[in-house]
Design a protein around this motif. Structure first.
Motif, mmCIF file in Angstrom:
data_model
loop_
_atom_site.group_PDB
_atom_site.id
_atom_site.type_symbol
_atom_site.label_atom_id
_atom_site.label_comp_id
_atom_site.label_asym_id
_atom_site.label_seq_id
_atom_site.Cartn_x
_atom_site.Cartn_y
_atom_site.Cartn_z
ATOM 1 N N HIS A 1 0.906 -0.733 0.116
ATOM 2 C CA HIS A 1 0.052 0.011 -0.176
ATOM 3 C C HIS A 1 0.596 1.299 -0.263
ATOM 4 C CE1 HIS A 1 -3.374 2.359 2.092
ATOM 5 N NE2 HIS A 1 -3.639 2.642 0.773
ATOM 6 N N VAL A 2 2.170 1.705 0.750
ATOM 7 C CA VAL A 2 2.632 2.491 0.929
ATOM 8 C C VAL A 2 3.335 2.951 -0.483
ATOM 9 C CG1 VAL A 2 4.366 3.580 2.030
ATOM 10 C CG2 VAL A 2 2.983 2.329 3.468
ATOM 11 N N THR A 3 3.924 1.612 -1.069
ATOM 12 C CA THR A 3 4.939 2.100 -1.962
ATOM 13 C C THR A 3 3.837 2.428 -2.853
ATOM 14 O OG1 THR A 3 5.120 -0.202 -2.629
ATOM 15 C CG2 THR A 3 7.192 0.863 -1.334
ATOM 16 N N PHE A 4 3.069 1.868 -3.196
ATOM 17 C CA PHE A 4 1.594 2.035 -4.295
ATOM 18 C C PHE A 4 1.573 3.358 -3.794
ATOM 19 C CE2 PHE A 4 -1.905 2.633 -6.315
ATOM 20 C CZ PHE A 4 -1.887 2.162 -7.816
ATOM 21 N N LEU A 5 0.917 3.969 -3.244
ATOM 22 C CA LEU A 5 -0.105 5.753 -2.937
ATOM 23 C C LEU A 5 1.062 6.304 -3.142
ATOM 24 C CD1 LEU A 5 -2.487 6.573 -1.821
ATOM 25 C CD2 LEU A 5 -1.530 6.241 0.463
ATOM 26 N N GLY A 6 2.283 6.141 -1.959
ATOM 27 C CA GLY A 6 3.273 7.161 -2.463
ATOM 28 C C GLY A 6 4.008 7.198 -4.287
ATOM 29 N N SER A 7 3.498 6.310 -4.857
ATOM 30 C CA SER A 7 4.353 6.443 -6.651
ATOM 31 C C SER A 7 2.455 7.204 -6.905
ATOM 32 C CB SER A 7 4.217 4.928 -6.370
ATOM 33 O OG SER A 7 5.204 4.870 -6.223
ATOM 34 N N LEU A 8 1.782 7.308 -7.024
ATOM 35 C CA LEU A 8 0.135 7.124 -7.436
ATOM 36 C C LEU A 8 0.441 8.786 -7.104
ATOM 37 C CD1 LEU A 8 -2.733 6.838 -8.315
ATOM 38 C CD2 LEU A 8 -2.948 6.807 -6.231
ATOM 39 N N LEU A 9 0.834 9.484 -6.000
ATOM 40 C CA LEU A 9 0.706 10.654 -5.472
ATOM 41 C C LEU A 9 1.632 11.186 -6.342
ATOM 42 C CD1 LEU A 9 -0.189 10.819 -2.071
ATOM 43 C CD2 LEU A 9 -2.094 10.870 -3.850
ATOM 44 N N ILE A 10 2.634 11.003 -7.272
ATOM 45 C CA ILE A 10 3.888 12.208 -7.542
ATOM 46 C C ILE A 10 3.435 11.012 -8.482
ATOM 47 C CG2 ILE A 10 6.400 11.105 -8.519
ATOM 48 C CD1 ILE A 10 6.877 10.116 -5.034
ATOM 49 N N THR A 11 2.886 10.502 -9.287
ATOM 50 C CA THR A 11 2.493 10.386 -10.913
ATOM 51 C C THR A 11 1.577 11.170 -11.021
ATOM 52 O OG1 THR A 11 1.156 8.359 -10.323
ATOM 53 C CG2 THR A 11 3.547 7.677 -10.753
ATOM 54 N N GLY A 12 0.384 11.201 -10.348
ATOM 55 C CA GLY A 12 -0.593 11.903 -10.820
ATOM 56 C C GLY A 12 -0.673 13.079 -10.201
ATOM 57 N N LEU A 13 1.030 14.107 -10.469
ATOM 58 C CA LEU A 13 1.201 15.887 -10.648
ATOM 59 C C LEU A 13 1.495 15.642 -12.038
ATOM 60 C CD1 LEU A 13 3.888 15.447 -7.398
ATOM 61 C CD2 LEU A 13 1.523 16.548 -8.212
ATOM 62 N N VAL A 14 1.940 14.752 -12.726
ATOM 63 C CA VAL A 14 1.748 14.650 -14.070
ATOM 64 C C VAL A 14 0.894 14.325 -15.113
ATOM 65 C CG1 VAL A 14 4.669 14.809 -13.946
ATOM 66 C CG2 VAL A 14 3.454 12.949 -14.372
#
Length: 153
Positions: free
Chosen positions: A80-93
């Motif tokens: 969960h943590v790695t996916f959630l962090g990655s999701l929030l980062i990718t959502g910026l672009v």
């Protein structure tokens, strides 16, 4: 250093992120129902090998399903943590694509959990949610690309 501007569609990413919290709560409740059926008291995390071997066939099946449900929930927590962090980062672009990836991940975590407890022998049904793991790695790699882009800007 690059300035971070939150896209106007970032709300979709946040909704997708919030959906993962509901999946986690559902998984927790699901484990509790399997715990009750297997008669495994707190604080025991799993039915032991010895308990399973000496139980009646019906109890053994309930214990096995509890162990699978518990493992499925723990696997969610591990990822969960790695996916959630990655999701929030990718959502910026690209917020809409990231939000869609989040939805795919959440749905596949549910399929994984159901398959793990109801699928073929020894939890092999967890592969029913395999698209979620592919999505997970794609989003992690995408997050790394976004991060590098910010560093290079």
């Amino acid at each position: 250093m690059a300035a971070i501007e939150v896209p106007s569609d970032y709300g979709f990413v946040l909704l997708s992120a919030v959906s993962t919290f509901f999946v986690s709560a559902w998984l927790s409740n699901r484990v509790n129902s399997f715990r009750k059926a297997a008669k495994i008291p707190y604080p025991f995390e799993y039915a032991s090998y010895e308990q399973c071997q000496t139980a009646s066939p019906a109890s053994r099946k309930a214990m096995h399903r509890f162990n699978c449900a518990q493992r499925g929930h723990q696997n969610f927590n591990e990822n969960h943590v790695t996916f959630l962090g990655s999701l929030l980062i990718t959502g910026l672009v690209n917020p809409r694509v990231a939000a869609a990836a989040g939805a795919v991940w959440s749905v596949n975590r549910v399929l994984y959990a159901i398959g793990y407890t109801n699928g073929p022998e020894s939890g092999k049904g967890r592969y029913y949610g395999g698209l979620g793991m592919i999505t997970h790695y794609v989003v992690m790699i995408w997050a790394a690309k976004v991060a590098v882009g910010f560093v290079m800007a």
